[in-house]
Scaffold this active site. Structure first.
Site, PDB file in Angstrom:
ATOM      1  N   SER A 135       1.037  -1.384   0.164  1.00 14.99           N
ATOM      2  CA  SER A 135       0.135   0.022  -0.047  1.00 14.99           C
ATOM      3  C   SER A 135       0.912   1.229   0.034  1.00 14.99           C
ATOM      4  CB  SER A 135      -0.883   0.133   1.133  1.00 14.99           C
ATOM      5  OG  SER A 135      -0.227  -0.217   2.407  1.00 14.99           O
ATOM      6  N   GLU A 136       1.996   1.132  -0.021  1.00 21.70           N
ATOM      7  CA  GLU A 136       2.983   2.530  -0.021  1.00 21.70           C
ATOM      8  C   GLU A 136       2.720   3.319  -0.669  1.00 21.70           C
ATOM      9  OE1 GLU A 136       5.147  -1.044   2.108  1.00 21.70           O
ATOM     10  OE2 GLU A 136       3.950  -0.644   0.440  1.00 21.70           O
ATOM     11  N   VAL A 137       2.441   3.216  -1.926  1.00 22.42           N
ATOM     12  CA  VAL A 137       2.442   4.358  -2.836  1.00 22.42           C
ATOM     13  C   VAL A 137       1.117   5.285  -2.698  1.00 22.42           C
ATOM     14  CG1 VAL A 137       3.612   3.098  -4.941  1.00 22.42           C
ATOM     15  CG2 VAL A 137       1.092   2.881  -4.567  1.00 22.42           C
ATOM     16  N   LEU A 139       0.499   6.323   0.260  1.00 21.64           N
ATOM     17  CA  LEU A 139       1.000   7.175   1.086  1.00 21.64           C
ATOM     18  C   LEU A 139       2.201   8.192   0.379  1.00 21.64           C
ATOM     19  CD1 LEU A 139       0.960   4.795   4.402  1.00 21.64           C
ATOM     20  CD2 LEU A 139      -0.772   6.630   3.734  1.00 21.64           C
TER      21      LEU A 139
END
Length: 266
Positions: A135-137, A139
């Site tokens: 899910s990093e992208v 954020l």
């Protein structure tokens, strides 16, 4: 006195490392990362331990980084952030390079760093309701420190898709990609699969398991060159001449149990 973020329990030859922050979905902070690193380094040095189960309390396995922790990192300098990220990378390496096989018991969602933690383990079983996401992208971040483990687990093409889209994977898809090896219908089935793997690992030579882990990590993706042939020939020659190798062959020929067999494995 606050409770520890990670609990380590030993039951004979099996150690269980449990993430113990259910109130924040077992998200990482500096203390949790440090405790995991310490646990896996220490267990790797304990000769009586044959395998390690990585588990978690509460509905989620690991939600990645703790948001409050992330807010603190936003005020860090670039050098401080680099050092903090290196601690996470070193923890994941401690899991991946632990000489004992590591089993991920995934009872709930594994997002971001939690995805990477599962990928760093040797074996993984997830309950069917578990979900997985890079899910990093979403954020404004990238899954940098976990990527070596993600690539090893699901390969570059799948990693490209799920890193860029941040799609949520169900357990069945995670199994298809290779992130998890088995999917269990409920907690009882989850524990049964963990127990089957622990039993199998306790029948194997500890020396051979550690050597096999190094072999898998160091041979993967190398070209089939003369150097690789020499490397692999050297590894099997060393294994044949080792104490466990000699004992294993002798026990097989004599139709007896090898001396290194965990007495509680049967």
């Amino acid at each position: 006195m606050s409770e520890p973020p990670v609990i380590v329990q030993r039951d004979g030859a099996v150690a269980t490392v449990t993430l113990h922050r259910p109130e924040v979905r077992n998200a990482f902070d500096a203390a949790t990362i440090g405790a995991l690193h310490t646990a896996f380094v220490a267990l790797g040095l304990e000769p009586e331990i044959r395998c390690v189960v990585l588990a978690a309390q509460g509905p989620a396995f690991c939600a990645g980084a703790d948001l409050r922790y992330m807010q603190q990192l936003a005020d860090f300098t670039e050098a401080q952030n680099r050092d903090d990220a290196l601690q996470l990378a070193r923890m994941l390496r401690a899991v991946a390079e632990c000489p004992k096989p590591v089993i991920a018991r995934v009872q709930g969602d594994a997002f971001a760093g939690g995805f990477g933690l599962v990928a760093a383990c040797d074996l993984a079983v997830a309950v069917r309701a578990a979900r997985f996401c890079l899910s990093e992208v979403k954020l404004g971040l990238v899954p940098a420190t976990i990527m070596p483990h993600v690539l090893r687990a699901i390969g570059p093409r799948a990693a490209q898709r799920y890193t860029l889209t941040a799609e949520v994977l169900d357990a069945a898809t995670a199994q298809t990609l290779g992130l998890v090896h088995e999917v269990a219908d409920d907690a009882a089935a989850l524990d049964a699969q963990v127990q089957r793997w622990c039993t199998a690992l306790r029948h194997a030579s500890p020396q051979a398991l550690a050597a096999a882990k190094r072999l898998l990590a160091e041979v993967a993706h190398r070209p089939l060159s003369d150097a690789l042939l020499a490397d692999t020939a050297e590894r099997i020659a060393v294994a044949r001449a080792s104490a466990d190798g000699r004992e294993g062959i002798a026990a097989f020929l004599a139709k007896r149990k090898p001396a290194w067999l965990d007495p509680e494995a049967d």
